[in-house]
Design an enzyme around this catalytic site. Structure first.
Site, PDB file in Angstrom:
ATOM      1  N   CYS A  64       0.697  -1.317   0.112  1.00 37.93           N
ATOM      2  CA  CYS A  64      -0.017   0.018   0.008  1.00 37.93           C
ATOM      3  C   CYS A  64       0.712   1.202   0.068  1.00 37.93           C
ATOM      4  O   CYS A  64       2.068   1.319   0.360  1.00 37.93           O
ATOM      5  CB  CYS A  64      -0.798  -0.004   1.204  1.00 37.93           C
ATOM      6  SG  CYS A  64      -2.120  -1.309   1.175  1.00 37.93           S
ATOM      7  N   ASP A  90      -9.441   5.100  -0.229  1.00 40.50           N
ATOM      8  CA  ASP A  90     -10.690   5.212  -0.408  1.00 40.50           C
ATOM      9  C   ASP A  90     -11.500   3.900   0.144  1.00 40.50           C
ATOM     10  O   ASP A  90     -12.782   3.899   0.296  1.00 40.50           O
ATOM     11  CB  ASP A  90     -11.332   5.648  -1.904  1.00 40.50           C
ATOM     12  CG  ASP A  90     -10.680   4.599  -3.030  1.00 40.50           C
ATOM     13  OD1 ASP A  90      -9.978   3.728  -2.488  1.00 40.50           O
ATOM     14  OD2 ASP A  90     -11.303   4.946  -3.996  1.00 40.50           O
TER      15      ASP A  90
END
Length: 244
Positions: A141, A157
């Site tokens: 990530c 999100d």
């Protein structure tokens, strides 16, 4: 970005307005208006259980309407839910959907009609030695800095949840937000499953998006993304070599 889920039947099944009416006509006309004024846009499609049953029909709808930039997102079970919703994908359905859509996409490429499907574009780029531009495809990530109207900042999100709030832009700098314990914990690499450690395509997957991993491993010793990649890998390499 235009959110459109396949044809009218599938879209209106899932996307309704406050009065319970389907929204396909309004979304479709918005897309056509942007075509008229030459505004570039991306069609974002959520792949549900119903749309995954008709992958060829799904693709042909977009082909008919000359949509050139497409992105797929699998419909996943929400956090903290123990049971699947009627719309949630099954892992093997997802693999079958991706395989059929890839074959349709590759055929169009062979006849000179390039359609950008973000997942396939990024896989070709990875096989050519370039980094993926799609978040999660490198197996780790990064901070996406999702900012809410009140200034609250979240890393992704998919994770706009209280426990993942990293700070607020009204009283913290971006540097301090990214140094927060919440951000650091979110960015930690997740341990790979055994099926991933021994996977032949780990180099172009990295274990997949963090949000997708529970879905990928719902069935013991099975991964839908692995099945997809194993099935089309040689064809993907062929496309990558042709575009070099």
């Amino acid at each position: 970005m235009v959110s459109l889920d396949g044809n009218r039947e599938i879209h209106d099944m899932h996307r309704i307005d406050a009065e319970g009416r389907g929204t396909f006509d309004r979304v479709f006309q918005t897309a056509k208006s942007m075509d008229k004024y030459k505004v570039d846009y991306n069609v974002l499609s959520v792949i549900t259980k119903s749309s995954a049953r008709k992958p060829e029909k799904f693709f042909k709808e977009y082909l008919k309407n000359r949509f050139k930039y497409i992105q797929y997102i699998p419909c996943l079970t929400p956090f903290n839910y123990d049971e699947k919703d009627k719309f949630d994908l099954e892992p093997k359905q997802y693999a079958e959907f991706l395989i059929e859509n890839f074959r349709q996409w590759k055929h169009q490429l062979e006849v000179g009609n390039y359609i950008s499907i973000r997942l396939f574009d990024n896989l070709v780029a990875l096989l050519k030695g370039y980094p993926a531009t799609q978040c999660g495809m490198l197996g780790h990530c990064s901070m996406q800095r999702v900012i809410e109207a009140n200034g609250d900042v979240y890393p992704c999100d998919f994770y706009v949840l209280d426990k993942y709030k990293c700070g607020n832009i009204y009283d913290m700098s971006f540097e301090d937000i990214e140094k927060s314990d919440t951000a650091k914990n979110f960015l930690k690499d997740m341990p790979l499953k055994n099926i991933c450690r021994n996977c032949k395509v780990l180099s172009i997957c990295g274990g997949g998006c963090k949000r997708y991993r529970d879905f990928y491993h719902e069935i013991e010793n099975y991964c839908p993304y692995q099945e997809f990649l194993y099935t089309v890998y040689n064809e993907l390499r062929e496309v990558a070599q042709r575009l070099s």
